[in-house]
Design a protein around this motif. Structure first.
Motif, short mmCIF file in Angstrom:
data_model
loop_
_atom_site.label_atom_id
_atom_site.label_comp_id
_atom_site.label_asym_id
_atom_site.label_seq_id
_atom_site.Cartn_x
_atom_site.Cartn_y
_atom_site.Cartn_z
N SER A 130 -7.78 -0.55 -4.88
CA SER A 130 -8.58 -0.79 -3.67
C SER A 130 -9.28 -2.13 -3.75
O SER A 130 -9.55 -2.77 -2.72
CB SER A 130 -9.59 0.34 -3.47
OG SER A 130 -10.61 0.31 -4.46
N ALA A 163 0.79 4.05 -2.89
CA ALA A 163 0.44 5.45 -2.62
C ALA A 163 1.47 6.38 -3.25
O ALA A 163 1.12 7.42 -3.83
CB ALA A 163 0.34 5.69 -1.12
N LYS A 164 2.75 6.01 -3.15
CA LYS A 164 3.80 6.82 -3.78
C LYS A 164 3.64 6.80 -5.30
O LYS A 164 3.78 7.85 -5.97
CB LYS A 164 5.18 6.30 -3.39
CG LYS A 164 6.32 7.09 -4.02
CD LYS A 164 7.67 6.63 -3.51
CE LYS A 164 8.79 7.49 -4.11
NZ LYS A 164 10.12 7.10 -3.58
N PHE A 176 0.91 6.36 -7.09
CA PHE A 176 -0.24 7.17 -7.48
C PHE A 176 0.11 8.65 -7.42
O PHE A 176 -0.23 9.42 -8.33
CB PHE A 176 -1.44 6.87 -6.59
CG PHE A 176 -2.00 5.48 -6.76
CD1 PHE A 176 -2.23 4.95 -8.02
CD2 PHE A 176 -2.30 4.68 -5.66
CE1 PHE A 176 -2.73 3.67 -8.19
CE2 PHE A 176 -2.81 3.41 -5.81
CZ PHE A 176 -3.02 2.90 -7.08
N ALA A 177 0.82 9.07 -6.39
CA ALA A 177 1.20 10.47 -6.26
C ALA A 177 2.14 10.89 -7.39
O ALA A 177 1.99 11.99 -7.96
CB ALA A 177 1.86 10.71 -4.90
N ASP A 233 0.81 -1.22 0.00
CA ASP A 233 0.00 0.00 0.00
C ASP A 233 0.84 1.27 0.00
O ASP A 233 0.53 2.23 -0.71
CB ASP A 233 -0.94 0.01 1.21
CG ASP A 233 -2.16 -0.87 1.03
OD1 ASP A 233 -2.45 -1.27 -0.12
OD2 ASP A 233 -2.84 -1.17 2.03
N ASP A 234 1.89 1.32 0.81
CA ASP A 234 2.71 2.53 0.88
C ASP A 234 3.38 2.81 -0.47
O ASP A 234 3.44 3.96 -0.92
CB ASP A 234 3.77 2.41 1.97
CG ASP A 234 3.18 2.47 3.37
OD1 ASP A 234 2.00 2.86 3.50
OD2 ASP A 234 3.90 2.11 4.33
N ARG A 292 -6.55 4.13 -8.67
CA ARG A 292 -6.70 3.97 -7.21
C ARG A 292 -7.88 3.05 -6.89
O ARG A 292 -7.80 2.19 -6.00
CB ARG A 292 -6.93 5.33 -6.56
CG ARG A 292 -5.70 6.21 -6.43
CD ARG A 292 -6.07 7.48 -5.66
NE ARG A 292 -5.00 8.45 -5.63
CZ ARG A 292 -4.02 8.46 -4.74
NH1 ARG A 292 -3.98 7.52 -3.80
NH2 ARG A 292 -3.09 9.40 -4.76
#
Length: 298
Positions: A183, A163-164, A166-167, A159-160, A179
């Motif tokens: 999920s 998240a990076k 996606f950013a 997940d971490d 995203r």
């Protein structure tokens, strides 16, 4: 442009000097850089039968040696069970001539990587690829289990990293849609026990001969993992028709197939932004894989 902030450059002159110092039996053999989209090693041919691999990212020499020794054991093990040719370890070199880390030598395999000879429309290649994955799955794990690093364990543990990704992908990809897809992927339950897996079946690690699978490269990651991990090859390497042939040949159920898609998604999301400028071929592979994941099924 370099691919990594901590990248170590290697030249043919450096390789020739290392061989003169450490492997005199190969002195005088032609040294040629192998053009590659690879992101982990610089690769040089030594004469006609050998290749030398030099890690690109700077790490402690003792740590690098432990990694190379582990990869050599894994590569030798895969070569014993693979139904297609795979490189075999020959020697390990020491730091020297300005290069600060250990390096490895293995046999050279002739052939064309799938980046350069696209096999994506071949049913025969899909069947060969499924046979390769099945052969690895049938190898004895000898009680080993996934070691907890990289892909092949629990999807949600990434997940971490996602998240990076996606950013970093804002402006490059349809991030809100992706995203939502993650999920769902991260919740897919694991059911099967670990099996032996190649771990990185991308086009640069697969050799093509005509429209058939000619061999596999970068075999040092061979080890136990989620049975769905090597299914990433279905989206990295195949169009929808041959992808269905691959699935039928392996007999994947719906859950395993979706988990394979999830691992391909996780890998593709990372390469699109990370290599957007430094390695357009790898970045483009990620985009193509995402497009295949997002396309409607038959």
């Amino acid at each position: 442009m370099t691919m990594h902030d901590d990248q170590v450059d290697v030249t043919a002159e450096t390789v020739a000097a290392l061989i003169r110092e450490q492997f005199t039996e190969w002195s005088g053999k032609a040294i040629r850089l192998v053009p590659s989209t690879g992101t982990v090693n610089a690769i040089f041919r030594i004469g006609d039968g050998l290749s030398a691999r030099f890690p690109l990212r700077l790490v402690d020499a003792a740590e690098a040696l432990a990694t190379l020794e582990r990869e050599a054991r894994a590569g030798a093990e895969l070569a014993q069970v693979s139904p297609v040719p795979a490189p075999e370890p020959v020697a390990l070199g020491q730091p020297g001539a300005g290069y600060p880390m250990p390096w490895s030598v293995q046999t050279w395999l002739p052939g064309t990587v799938a980046f350069d000879a696209d096999p994506s429309g071949s049913d025969a290649f899909a069947e060969d690829l499924a046979g390769f994955v099945a052969a690895l799955r049938g190898a004895d794990t000898r009680g080993r289990a996934f070691g907890g690093e990289g892909r092949g364990g629990v999807l949600a543990h990434h997940d971490d990293w996602m998240a990076k990704c996606f950013a970093q992908s804002e402006g490059l990809l349809d991030v809100p849609r992706l995203r939502r897809l993650w999920s769902r992927f991260r919740e897919l339950p694991r059911t099967g026990a670990d099996v032996m897996s190649h771990g990185d079946l991308i086009p640069g690690n697969v050799l093509v001969a005509g429209d058939r699978l000619g061999g596999v490269l970068d075999t040092g990651g061979f080890g136990p993992a989620d049975p769905a991990l090597d299914l990433v090859s279905a989206w990295h390497l195949l169009r929808q028709g041959p992808r269905n042939v691959f699935r039928r040949t392996l007999g994947c159920d719906d859950l395993e197939w979706e988990r394979g898609k999830a691992w391909a998604f996780q890998q593709a999301m990372g390469v699109v932004w990370y290599y957007a400028e430094s390695n357009p071929t790898m970045s483009g592979m990620g985009r193509r894989t995402l497009d295949r994941i997002l396309e409607p099924a038959d």
